[in-house]
Every structure is written in structure tokens, then in C-alpha cells.
Design a protein around this motif. Structure first.
Motif, PDB file in Angstrom:
ATOM      1  N   LEU A 161      -2.700 -23.588   1.260  1.00  0.00           N
ATOM      2  CA  LEU A 161      -3.347 -24.534   0.624  1.00  0.00           C
ATOM      3  C   LEU A 161      -2.356 -25.682   0.642  1.00  0.00           C
ATOM      4  N   ILE A 162      -0.986 -25.525   0.443  1.00  0.00           N
ATOM      5  CA  ILE A 162      -0.184 -26.607   0.300  1.00  0.00           C
ATOM      6  C   ILE A 162      -0.133 -27.508   1.264  1.00  0.00           C
ATOM      7  N   HIS A 163      -0.474 -27.385   2.496  1.00  0.00           N
ATOM      8  CA  HIS A 163      -0.706 -28.123   3.585  1.00  0.00           C
ATOM      9  C   HIS A 163      -1.775 -29.301   3.326  1.00  0.00           C
ATOM     10  N   LEU A 164      -2.740 -28.894   2.690  1.00  0.00           N
ATOM     11  CA  LEU A 164      -3.843 -29.608   2.629  1.00  0.00           C
ATOM     12  C   LEU A 164      -3.906 -30.796   1.768  1.00  0.00           C
ATOM     13  N   PRO A 165      -4.562 -31.784   1.919  1.00  0.00           N
ATOM     14  CA  PRO A 165      -4.748 -32.834   0.936  1.00  0.00           C
ATOM     15  C   PRO A 165      -4.805 -32.534  -0.594  1.00  0.00           C
ATOM     16  N   PRO A 166      -4.379 -33.174  -1.451  1.00  0.00           N
ATOM     17  CA  PRO A 166      -4.600 -33.118  -3.004  1.00  0.00           C
ATOM     18  C   PRO A 166      -6.046 -32.571  -3.403  1.00  0.00           C
ATOM     19  N   ALA A 167      -6.918 -33.370  -2.860  1.00  0.00           N
ATOM     20  CA  ALA A 167      -8.366 -32.931  -3.367  1.00  0.00           C
ATOM     21  C   ALA A 167      -9.066 -31.927  -2.939  1.00  0.00           C
ATOM     22  N   GLN A 168      -8.650 -31.243  -1.772  1.00  0.00           N
ATOM     23  CA  GLN A 168      -8.964 -29.984  -1.334  1.00  0.00           C
ATOM     24  C   GLN A 168      -8.198 -29.011  -2.140  1.00  0.00           C
ATOM     25  N   ILE A 169      -6.924 -28.794  -2.425  1.00  0.00           N
ATOM     26  CA  ILE A 169      -6.132 -28.112  -3.181  1.00  0.00           C
ATOM     27  C   ILE A 169      -7.026 -28.164  -4.829  1.00  0.00           C
ATOM     28  N   ASP A 170      -7.311 -29.294  -5.119  1.00  0.00           N
ATOM     29  CA  ASP A 170      -7.987 -29.489  -6.601  1.00  0.00           C
ATOM     30  C   ASP A 170      -9.596 -28.833  -6.413  1.00  0.00           C
ATOM     31  N   TYR A 171     -10.017 -28.785  -5.465  1.00  0.00           N
ATOM     32  CA  TYR A 171     -11.389 -28.218  -5.357  1.00  0.00           C
ATOM     33  C   TYR A 171     -11.305 -26.751  -5.539  1.00  0.00           C
ATOM     34  N   VAL A 172     -10.233 -26.078  -4.924  1.00  0.00           N
ATOM     35  CA  VAL A 172      -9.802 -24.501  -4.916  1.00  0.00           C
ATOM     36  C   VAL A 172      -9.705 -24.072  -6.297  1.00  0.00           C
ATOM     37  N   VAL A 173      -8.605 -25.060  -6.981  1.00  0.00           N
ATOM     38  CA  VAL A 173      -8.196 -24.849  -8.465  1.00  0.00           C
ATOM     39  C   VAL A 173      -9.349 -24.679  -9.322  1.00  0.00           C
ATOM     40  N   ALA A 174     -10.019 -25.844  -9.324  1.00  0.00           N
ATOM     41  CA  ALA A 174     -11.510 -25.935 -10.075  1.00  0.00           C
ATOM     42  C   ALA A 174     -12.495 -24.911  -9.840  1.00  0.00           C
ATOM     43  N   HIS A 175     -12.537 -24.409  -8.682  1.00  0.00           N
ATOM     44  CA  HIS A 175     -13.729 -23.394  -8.449  1.00  0.00           C
ATOM     45  C   HIS A 175     -12.996 -22.046  -8.764  1.00  0.00           C
ATOM     46  N   GLU A 176     -11.912 -21.805  -8.752  1.00  0.00           N
ATOM     47  CA  GLU A 176     -11.478 -20.382  -9.421  1.00  0.00           C
ATOM     48  C   GLU A 176     -11.346 -20.580 -10.955  1.00  0.00           C
ATOM     49  N   MET A 177     -10.924 -21.712 -11.546  1.00  0.00           N
ATOM     50  CA  MET A 177     -11.022 -21.981 -13.147  1.00  0.00           C
ATOM     51  C   MET A 177     -12.338 -21.936 -13.567  1.00  0.00           C
ATOM     52  N   ALA A 178     -13.376 -22.249 -12.911  1.00  0.00           N
ATOM     53  CA  ALA A 178     -14.600 -22.235 -13.121  1.00  0.00           C
ATOM     54  C   ALA A 178     -15.103 -20.645 -13.302  1.00  0.00           C
ATOM     55  N   HIS A 179     -14.359 -19.868 -12.655  1.00  0.00           N
ATOM     56  CA  HIS A 179     -14.927 -18.563 -12.609  1.00  0.00           C
ATOM     57  C   HIS A 179     -14.464 -17.942 -13.974  1.00  0.00           C
ATOM     58  N   LEU A 180     -13.676 -18.617 -14.883  1.00  0.00           N
ATOM     59  CA  LEU A 180     -13.217 -17.919 -15.962  1.00  0.00           C
ATOM     60  C   LEU A 180     -14.303 -18.059 -16.993  1.00  0.00           C
ATOM     61  N   VAL A 181     -15.303 -18.920 -16.778  1.00  0.00           N
ATOM     62  CA  VAL A 181     -16.191 -19.261 -17.481  1.00  0.00           C
ATOM     63  C   VAL A 181     -17.608 -18.373 -16.888  1.00  0.00           C
ATOM     64  N   GLU A 182     -17.892 -18.625 -15.714  1.00  0.00           N
ATOM     65  CA  GLU A 182     -19.031 -17.720 -15.228  1.00  0.00           C
ATOM     66  C   GLU A 182     -18.209 -16.962 -13.665  1.00  0.00           C
ATOM     67  N   MET A 183     -18.276 -15.660 -13.882  1.00  0.00           N
ATOM     68  CA  MET A 183     -17.586 -14.800 -12.821  1.00  0.00           C
ATOM     69  C   MET A 183     -18.928 -14.565 -11.916  1.00  0.00           C
ATOM     70  N   ASN A 184     -19.386 -15.728 -11.166  1.00  0.00           N
ATOM     71  CA  ASN A 184     -20.263 -15.546 -10.422  1.00  0.00           C
ATOM     72  C   ASN A 184     -20.450 -16.911  -9.447  1.00  0.00           C
ATOM     73  N   HIS A 185     -21.675 -17.030  -8.626  1.00  0.00           N
ATOM     74  CA  HIS A 185     -21.759 -18.113  -7.850  1.00  0.00           C
ATOM     75  C   HIS A 185     -23.253 -18.850  -8.253  1.00  0.00           C
ATOM     76  N   SER A 186     -23.757 -18.556  -9.620  1.00  0.00           N
ATOM     77  CA  SER A 186     -24.987 -18.949 -10.266  1.00  0.00           C
ATOM     78  C   SER A 186     -24.959 -20.505 -10.239  1.00  0.00           C
ATOM     79  N   PRO A 187     -25.956 -21.098 -10.439  1.00  0.00           N
ATOM     80  CA  PRO A 187     -26.186 -22.570 -10.940  1.00  0.00           C
ATOM     81  C   PRO A 187     -25.360 -22.753 -12.187  1.00  0.00           C
ATOM     82  N   ARG A 188     -25.382 -21.878 -12.900  1.00  0.00           N
ATOM     83  CA  ARG A 188     -24.399 -22.060 -14.114  1.00  0.00           C
ATOM     84  C   ARG A 188     -22.944 -22.288 -13.731  1.00  0.00           C
ATOM     85  N   PHE A 189     -22.689 -21.463 -12.598  1.00  0.00           N
ATOM     86  CA  PHE A 189     -20.943 -21.629 -12.264  1.00  0.00           C
ATOM     87  C   PHE A 189     -20.825 -23.049 -11.498  1.00  0.00           C
TER      88      PHE A 189
END
Length: 248
Positions: free
Chosen positions: A192-220
Motif C-alpha cells: 500500500l505504501i506505493h499508493l496515494p495517501p487517500a487510498q491508504i487512509d481508506y484501507v486503514v479506516a476500513h479495518e478500524m471500522a471492523h473494530l466496531v462492526e466485524m462484518n460488512h453490514s450497513p452499520r459497518f
């Protein structure tokens, strides 16, 4: 289906989304089901206590994602290995980075300028260049990702107070950007370090959100939107990341 021991694998076929799909089913001591897509196709990793029905339900829930990844992989041209040479360039955070080869004790040294970034490889032998390069990239990635993890942990605390900052490890996966476990923390693909910061941030935000919702539901996805409101564009851009990332 009789239970198999960890590490055993078998080829199976499932009718998924109107298409017949062959996949590899592998038993593992892990606690959760997993999907991997590479040049060999789809592999489903199944906990020892789970059943084939669990695997099939898991695949039906993720059918759209599975076929999107399989189709992308099928149309992707084989990548030519990136050569490590003096003066060669590859992207870091979406911007060109120049490689300079010098004599030294097999270490990587980063030079950060206002308009340019340089990676100096101090080598005992030319044959060591790739190994030193990879160590330098992964060290840079770990430090950068840690900072982004801390930033999004701070943002997430406003919506889900009290969550501890999870441990971070790097992944070497070829087809998965990240993963999250409440037990072992977050793993991020170092490429991921090769990609623009916004794309890295999306992956980080995605995985952090799993700490709240361990799924891909609308709540996630509501959690993702809360901590990164403009996530849709970088999420879509990740589909073309293979055009940017070099192959070492």
C-alpha cells in the motif's frame, strides 16, 4: 462433511450467483473464515469446527466481491519484475521516488525533500540490492501506517469511545489489502505504501471500522462513512492499484 485436519485442502465446486465456480477448501486452526484470490483462483480457509455449509453461506454473502476480484485478476496482464538499478524510480505515496545505489553496510536511507523523495541503498554487493530495498520499503510502510492508524483511532474514539489502539503488523498478501481481528489486531499490506495517501487512509479506516462492526453490514459502512466521509473515491481507485504497484 467429515472434519479434516489443519492444512489439508481439497478442490470443490459451488453454484454461485448463477455461475459454477471451482475453489480450494482449506482447513485451518484460525477462528474465522477467510477468502484468498490469486493466480490459482479462489481459496476458502475454514476453521476446523466449521462446516461446508458455513463456507458456502460465507461465499454466497460475498459473491459479488469474489467475482469482481476473480474477473480483475483474469484480465490483469502478468507483471514484469521491477528491476532494482541506480536511477530507477517507483512510486511512494503515489509520487515518484528515485533509487540511488551506493557502497555501504546493507541498509536503506531515505532522503525526504520538499519536491522529491530518494531511497539510497547502501550495499555491500549488488546482489543484496533487492533484499535491502524490501527491508527499507517495509520499514517505511510500518512507520507511515502506524501514524495513520493512530490518526483514525483518534477519530474513531468520537464515535466509539474506549477502543484501544490495536497492534499493527504488515502483510505480504498478493490479493488482500488488510485484515482486522479483535485478538491479533490489524494487518496491512506493505505494498500500500506505493499508493496515494487517500487510498491508504481508506484501507486503514476500513479495518478500524471492523473494530466496531466485524462484518460488512450497513452499520459497518456507516462507521466507515463517519470516520472517512469521502471514502467512496479512494475505494474505487483501489481497483486499479495493480497499475501502480511495482513487482519486486
Amino acid at each position: 462433511m467429515p472434519r479434516s485436519s489443519a492444512g489439508e485442502a481439497e478442490r470443490r465446486v459451488i453454484r454461485l450467483g448463477g455461475r459454477e465456480l471451482e475453489f480450494t477448501l482449506r482447513r485451518s486452526s484460525r477462528r474465522t473464515l477467510g477468502l484468498t484470490i490469486d493466480s490459482r483462483g479462489l481459496t476458502v480457509t475454514l476453521p476446523l469446527r466449521a462446516s461446508l455449509r458455513d463456507a458456502e453461506a460465507f461465499m454466497h454473502e460475498r459473491a459479488a466481491w469474489i467475482f469482481e476480484k476473480l474477473d480483475t485478476h483474469a484480465t490483469r496482464a502478468p507483471a514484469e519484475p521491477t528491476q532494482v538499478a541506480d536511477g530507477s524510480q517507483f512510486p511512494i505515496l503515489g509520487q515518484p521516488c528515485r533509487v540511488t545505489l551506493l557502497a555501504g553496510a546493507n541498509r536503506a536511507h531515505w532522503v525526504e525533500g520538499f519536491e522529491a523523495r530518494e531511497l539510497r541503498l547502501l550495499l555491500r554487493r549488488m546482489e543484496d540490492a533487492q533484499a535491502v530495498l524490501l527491508r527499507g520499503l517495509q520499514r517505511y510502510a510500518l512507520d507511515y501506517f502506524q501514524g495513520r492508524l493512530e490518526e483514525y483511532a483518534y477519530i474513531l474514539d468520537r464515535f466509539a469511545p474506549g477502543l484501544a489502539l490495536p497492534p499493527l503488523r504488515l502483510s505480504n498478501a498478493r490479493t488482500r489489502w488488510g485484515s482486522c481481528s479483535r485478538h491479533s489486531g490489524i494487518r496491512l499490506n506493505w505494498r500500500l505504501i506505493h499508493l496515494p495517501p487517500a487510498q491508504i487512509d481508506y484501507v486503514v479506516a476500513h479495518e478500524m471500522a471492523h473494530l466496531v462492526e466485524m462484518n460488512h453490514s450497513p452499520r459497518f459502512w456507516a462507521v466507515v462513512a463517519a470516520i472517512m466521509p469521502d471514502y467512496e473515491a479512494p475505494k474505487a481507485a483501489l481497483r486499479h492499484a495493480h497499475k501502480i504497484i511495482p513487482t519486486f
